[in-house]
Design a protein around this motif. Structure first.
Motif, short mmCIF file in Angstrom:
data_model
loop_
_atom_site.label_atom_id
_atom_site.label_comp_id
_atom_site.label_asym_id
_atom_site.label_seq_id
_atom_site.Cartn_x
_atom_site.Cartn_y
_atom_site.Cartn_z
N LEU A 35 16.04 16.32 2.11
CA LEU A 35 15.63 17.61 2.66
C LEU A 35 16.72 18.67 2.57
O LEU A 35 16.46 19.84 2.85
CB LEU A 35 15.17 17.43 4.11
N ASN A 36 17.92 18.27 2.20
CA ASN A 36 18.95 19.28 1.93
C ASN A 36 18.67 20.01 0.62
O ASN A 36 19.18 21.11 0.39
CB ASN A 36 20.33 18.62 1.84
N GLY A 37 17.87 19.40 -0.25
CA GLY A 37 17.62 20.02 -1.55
C GLY A 37 16.18 20.40 -1.80
O GLY A 37 15.88 21.22 -2.64
N ALA A 38 15.22 19.81 -1.06
CA ALA A 38 13.80 20.08 -1.30
C ALA A 38 13.04 19.90 0.01
O ALA A 38 13.15 18.88 0.66
CB ALA A 38 13.25 19.13 -2.36
N ASP A 39 12.30 20.93 0.38
CA ASP A 39 11.52 20.89 1.62
C ASP A 39 10.11 20.43 1.30
O ASP A 39 9.17 21.23 1.20
CB ASP A 39 11.52 22.27 2.27
N ASP A 40 9.95 19.13 1.11
CA ASP A 40 8.64 18.60 0.75
C ASP A 40 8.46 17.24 1.41
O ASP A 40 9.44 16.55 1.71
CB ASP A 40 8.50 18.48 -0.77
N PHE A 41 7.21 16.88 1.66
CA PHE A 41 6.89 15.64 2.33
C PHE A 41 5.62 15.06 1.72
O PHE A 41 4.82 15.76 1.12
CB PHE A 41 6.60 15.87 3.83
N ILE A 42 5.44 13.75 1.91
CA ILE A 42 4.12 13.15 1.78
C ILE A 42 3.45 13.29 3.14
O ILE A 42 3.93 12.74 4.14
CB ILE A 42 4.21 11.67 1.36
N GLU A 43 2.38 14.03 3.21
CA GLU A 43 1.71 14.33 4.48
C GLU A 43 0.44 13.50 4.61
O GLU A 43 -0.40 13.47 3.70
CB GLU A 43 1.37 15.82 4.54
N VAL A 44 0.30 12.81 5.75
CA VAL A 44 -0.90 12.03 6.04
C VAL A 44 -1.44 12.50 7.39
O VAL A 44 -0.75 12.41 8.41
CB VAL A 44 -0.61 10.52 6.08
N ILE A 45 -2.66 13.00 7.40
CA ILE A 45 -3.28 13.55 8.59
C ILE A 45 -4.32 12.55 9.10
O ILE A 45 -5.23 12.16 8.36
CB ILE A 45 -3.97 14.89 8.28
N ILE A 88 0.87 -1.18 0.00
CA ILE A 88 0.00 0.00 0.00
C ILE A 88 0.90 1.23 0.00
O ILE A 88 1.73 1.40 0.90
CB ILE A 88 -0.94 0.02 1.23
N ALA A 89 0.75 2.07 -1.00
CA ALA A 89 1.55 3.29 -1.14
C ALA A 89 0.67 4.50 -0.86
O ALA A 89 -0.44 4.62 -1.41
CB ALA A 89 2.15 3.39 -2.54
N LEU A 90 1.15 5.39 0.00
CA LEU A 90 0.39 6.57 0.39
C LEU A 90 0.96 7.80 -0.29
O LEU A 90 2.17 8.03 -0.28
CB LEU A 90 0.44 6.75 1.91
N GLY A 91 0.09 8.62 -0.88
CA GLY A 91 0.49 9.86 -1.50
C GLY A 91 0.73 9.73 -2.98
O GLY A 91 0.69 8.65 -3.56
#
Length: 298
Positions: A279-289, A197-200
């Motif tokens: 995160l040294n090159g891109a400030d992004d995440f897969i976010e799950v609330i 199962i892959a999220l995002g």
């Protein structure tokens, strides 16, 4: 019952149920003409109160099995769907695909998928067996698999010892970004080169203000699953030929429940996010609330 080589397209309709006589009723995808892509065997675009039940689907190798596509609220482009697909039900289906997803449901609200079997032939591809971008989903008591011996949309309910895990097709279930209130319960998910199962979800954009999912889903092209992968980044990196184009999350998932599933024989994680960033090159995440993962066997 019978074998029917045809495609079905239902556009902005309502109160329709397509019903068969179990696996004896088989819809088979049609080969594309010229350079056109293969069409989904069944395509539902917009509409409400729609059902598919009790038949088998066999997609052409480069075509989707079943596609549900509603209107994309993030897109300014002209669209055929006049709204979301609302209140769709899939029951007791057997769907096999080649290099594309067996089921892709995007921009759907109130979706029930119960007692179905979704499979990919063990061919190199970059598309999960099932892709969901939807709100208010009950995905229950289904089988998702990549079988090394698969070759047709036949029922795979034989003895467990007959299963041999495939390693080329990605397999598994993807819940795309912006999905909300999704319940995945009591499924068997087995075989494939990526996550169970892959999220995002991610997309390639040049403008970071351009957010949200694209109309057509993630970019699809064949890959070699045996290519070396970074241990913390099992998806594609940025394209060096497009230095100003980056990979970004399409948005958060909210209120996700993954309960009582059996997930095994996958090349990636049992349950994991679709992408990690340096995160040294891109400030992004897969976010799950609000995520709950309970009583699964992995």
């Amino acid at each position: 019952p019978g074998r029917y080589e045809e495609t079905i397209r239902i556009v902005n309709r309502h109160d329709i149920v397509v019903s068969g006589c179990g696996p004896r009723t088989r819809l088979v995808g049609v080969a594309p003409t010229g350079t056109n892509p293969a069409a989904p065997v069944i395509s539902i675009v917009g509409g409400y109160n729609l059902g598919l039940e009790d038949f088998a689907v066999e997609a052409f190798d480069t075509g989707l099995g079943i596609e549900l596509l509603g209107r994309n609220p993030f897109s300014q482009a002209e669209q055929i769907a006049t709204g979301e697909v609302i209140n769709a039900s899939l029951e007791n289906l057997v769907v096999a695909a080649g290099q594309r997803s067996a089921l892709r449901a995007r921009f759907v609200r109130e979706l029930s998928v119960c007692g179905c079997e979704f499979s990919n032939h063990d061919l190199a591809c970059l598309e999960p067996t099932v892709v969901l971008l939807a709100d208010d989903v009950d995905f229950a008591c289904n089988l998702i698999e990549v079988d090394a011996h698969s070759g047709a949309a036949d029922s795979t309910s034989g003895p467990p010892a007959s299963f041999a895990a495939g390693t080329n097709a990605e397999g598994g279930l993807q819940i795309e970004g912006t999905s909300e209130r999704v319940l995945v319960r009591d499924n068997v998910i087995r075989g494939g080169s990526s996550h169970g199962i892959a999220l995002g979800s991610v997309r390639e954009v040049a403008d970071t203000a351009d957010y949200g999912p694209v109309d057509h889903g993630q970019k699809w092209h064949p890959v070699n699953p045996c290519d070396p992968k970074d241990a913390f980044d099992i998806s594609l990196g940025n394209d060096p030929r497009q230095p100003r184009v980056g990979i970004f999350s399409t948005g958060p998932l909210e209120h996700i429940r993954i309960v009582g599933n059996r997930i095994y024989d996958h090349g990636g994680c049992g349950i994991g996010v679709i992408h990690f960033w340096n995160l040294n090159g891109a400030d992004d995440f897969i976010e799950v609330i609000d995520l709950a993962i309970e009583r699964n066997v992995i």
